[in-house]
Design a protein around this motif. Structure first.
Motif, PDB file in Angstrom:
ATOM      1  N   MET A  84       0.850  -1.200   0.000  1.00 44.25           N
ATOM      2  CA  MET A  84       0.000   0.000   0.000  1.00 44.25           C
ATOM      3  C   MET A  84       0.883   1.247   0.000  1.00 44.25           C
ATOM      4  O   MET A  84       1.756   1.395   0.845  1.00 44.25           O
ATOM      5  CB  MET A  84      -0.902   0.008   1.243  1.00 44.25           C
ATOM      6  N   LYS A  85       0.655   2.128  -0.960  1.00 42.35           N
ATOM      7  CA  LYS A  85       1.332   3.412  -0.959  1.00 42.35           C
ATOM      8  C   LYS A  85       0.431   4.454  -0.319  1.00 42.35           C
ATOM      9  O   LYS A  85      -0.797   4.380  -0.425  1.00 42.35           O
ATOM     10  CB  LYS A  85       1.708   3.828  -2.383  1.00 42.35           C
ATOM     11  N   VAL A  86       1.032   5.405   0.342  1.00 44.43           N
ATOM     12  CA  VAL A  86       0.289   6.413   1.092  1.00 44.43           C
ATOM     13  C   VAL A  86       0.750   7.802   0.658  1.00 44.43           C
ATOM     14  O   VAL A  86       1.680   7.951  -0.136  1.00 44.43           O
ATOM     15  CB  VAL A  86       0.509   6.233   2.610  1.00 44.43           C
ATOM     16  N   THR A  87       0.106   8.809   1.186  1.00 43.96           N
ATOM     17  CA  THR A  87       0.600  10.179   1.040  1.00 43.96           C
ATOM     18  C   THR A  87       1.579  10.465   2.172  1.00 43.96           C
ATOM     19  O   THR A  87       1.296  10.140   3.328  1.00 43.96           O
ATOM     20  CB  THR A  87      -0.553  11.188   1.074  1.00 43.96           C
ATOM     21  N   SER A  88       2.715  11.020   1.841  1.00 41.34           N
ATOM     22  CA  SER A  88       3.693  11.403   2.864  1.00 41.34           C
ATOM     23  C   SER A  88       3.614  12.901   3.100  1.00 41.34           C
ATOM     24  O   SER A  88       3.587  13.691   2.149  1.00 41.34           O
ATOM     25  CB  SER A  88       5.107  11.020   2.424  1.00 41.34           C
ATOM     26  N   ILE A  89       3.578  13.274   4.361  1.00 43.04           N
ATOM     27  CA  ILE A  89       3.481  14.668   4.777  1.00 43.04           C
ATOM     28  C   ILE A  89       4.796  15.055   5.450  1.00 43.04           C
ATOM     29  O   ILE A  89       5.188  14.440   6.447  1.00 43.04           O
ATOM     30  CB  ILE A  89       2.315  14.875   5.765  1.00 43.04           C
ATOM     31  N   ILE A  90       5.462  16.043   4.902  1.00 43.36           N
ATOM     32  CA  ILE A  90       6.709  16.547   5.486  1.00 43.36           C
ATOM     33  C   ILE A  90       6.397  17.881   6.150  1.00 43.36           C
ATOM     34  O   ILE A  90       6.014  18.851   5.489  1.00 43.36           O
ATOM     35  CB  ILE A  90       7.786  16.720   4.411  1.00 43.36           C
ATOM     36  N   LEU A  91       6.534  17.933   7.452  1.00 48.55           N
ATOM     37  CA  LEU A  91       6.170  19.125   8.226  1.00 48.55           C
ATOM     38  C   LEU A  91       7.342  20.097   8.242  1.00 48.55           C
ATOM     39  O   LEU A  91       8.391  19.813   8.817  1.00 48.55           O
ATOM     40  CB  LEU A  91       5.779  18.723   9.645  1.00 48.55           C
ATOM     41  N   ALA A  92       7.160  21.230   7.595  1.00 48.54           N
ATOM     42  CA  ALA A  92       8.266  22.183   7.430  1.00 48.54           C
ATOM     43  C   ALA A  92       7.838  23.609   7.741  1.00 48.54           C
ATOM     44  O   ALA A  92       8.383  24.559   7.189  1.00 48.54           O
ATOM     45  CB  ALA A  92       8.802  22.094   6.003  1.00 48.54           C
TER      46      ALA A  92
ATOM     47  N   GLY B 292      -0.223  21.291  11.082  1.00 52.39           N
ATOM     48  CA  GLY B 292       0.417  20.799   9.868  1.00 52.39           C
ATOM     49  C   GLY B 292      -0.054  19.408   9.484  1.00 52.39           C
ATOM     50  O   GLY B 292      -0.315  19.126   8.305  1.00 52.39           O
ATOM     51  N   ILE B 293      -0.161  18.531  10.465  1.00 54.05           N
ATOM     52  CA  ILE B 293      -0.656  17.180  10.191  1.00 54.05           C
ATOM     53  C   ILE B 293      -2.094  17.241   9.692  1.00 54.05           C
ATOM     54  O   ILE B 293      -2.468  16.557   8.735  1.00 54.05           O
ATOM     55  CB  ILE B 293      -0.555  16.299  11.452  1.00 54.05           C
ATOM     56  N   TYR B 294      -2.894  18.074  10.329  1.00 49.70           N
ATOM     57  CA  TYR B 294      -4.291  18.233   9.917  1.00 49.70           C
ATOM     58  C   TYR B 294      -4.377  18.745   8.477  1.00 49.70           C
ATOM     59  O   TYR B 294      -5.136  18.208   7.654  1.00 49.70           O
ATOM     60  CB  TYR B 294      -4.993  19.190  10.875  1.00 49.70           C
TER      61      TYR B 294
ATOM     62  N   ILE C  55      -1.686   8.498   6.036  1.00 50.04           N
ATOM     63  CA  ILE C  55      -0.522   9.307   5.699  1.00 50.04           C
ATOM     64  C   ILE C  55       0.649   8.928   6.594  1.00 50.04           C
ATOM     65  O   ILE C  55       0.461   8.446   7.715  1.00 50.04           O
ATOM     66  CB  ILE C  55      -0.786  10.823   5.845  1.00 50.04           C
ATOM     67  N   ILE C  56       1.848   9.130   6.066  1.00 45.50           N
ATOM     68  CA  ILE C  56       3.045   9.182   6.900  1.00 45.50           C
ATOM     69  C   ILE C  56       3.286  10.648   7.199  1.00 45.50           C
ATOM     70  O   ILE C  56       3.301  11.474   6.280  1.00 45.50           O
ATOM     71  CB  ILE C  56       4.268   8.627   6.162  1.00 45.50           C
TER      72      ILE C  56
END
Length: 205
Positions: free
Chosen positions: A1-9, A77-79, A90-91
């Protein structure tokens, strides 16, 4: 399973005094290293940042997304990232974690199942909510906390069904737990990780 990755910057980088994501390790910026580790796991990669921090030296195939709720910290940011994602999970990782372990992240995705979140927990009881997997089921709780200015991610975790990964479990895939090493101060950038095996595996130099 591929997911959306979230990079918090979107952080203010007050302790370092400059944007951590732009710092270089062995000629490669930290944000470039983070993106490189997430590519094989991701159907999309979103860099969530503030309106003041939209220019990155490298974004690869990532998309830049502006925080929907400015000054709401990592939870905001996660939201924002989860709301922008089309994935069921998501990651979410911080932009200052240069030694992410793809095998560990893939494992976290694989065991996410019906859990609201998968979060590492270290020997001292400290959790790593900025190196975690979140389900879209978290959105309502996140929205409620953001709207009420209850911004501690630890408070969110108390309201979720969380699968915690203990240190021994993490070490099976990341023996030195370098995944959780992040850059906050100049001393973190100057820190030496001398073991030859670690240099080779994590391509530090």
């Amino acid at each position: 399973m591929k997911v959306t990755s979230i990079i918090l910057a979107g952080g203010k980088n007050l302790r370092l005094g400059r944007h951590k994501a732009f710092e270089s390790i062995n000629g490669k910026s930290i944000i470039e290293r983070v993106i490189g580790r997430l590519e094989s796991l991701s159907e999309r990669m979103l860099i969530v940042t503030s309106s003041e921090n939209t220019k990155f030296p490298f974004i690869g195939k990532s998309e830049v997304v502006i925080d929907l709720e400015p000054d709401r910290g990592p939870l905001g940011g996660i939201y924002t990232g989860l709301l922008a994602s089309n994935s069921s999970h998501i990651i979410a990782v911080a932009c200052d974690m240069p030694f992410l372990n793809t095998d560990l992240l893939r494992y976290m995705i694989d065991i996410s199942g019906d859990y609201d979140a998968v979060v590492p927990r270290l020997d001292d009881g400290k959790v790593e909510p900025l190196h975690a997997v979140y389900s879209r089921r978290c959105l309502d709780n996140m929205q409620e906390q953001v709207e009420n200015n209850q911004l501690k991610v630890h408070l969110l975790l108390k309201r979720l069904q969380v699968r915690y990964i203990e240190s021994d479990e993490s070490r099976k895939l990341d023996p030195q737990l370098l995944s959780y090493f992040n850059i906050n101060r100049q001393s973190d950038l100057d820190r030496q990780l001398p073991l030859p095996a670690m240099r080779s595996k994590y391509k530090l130099w």
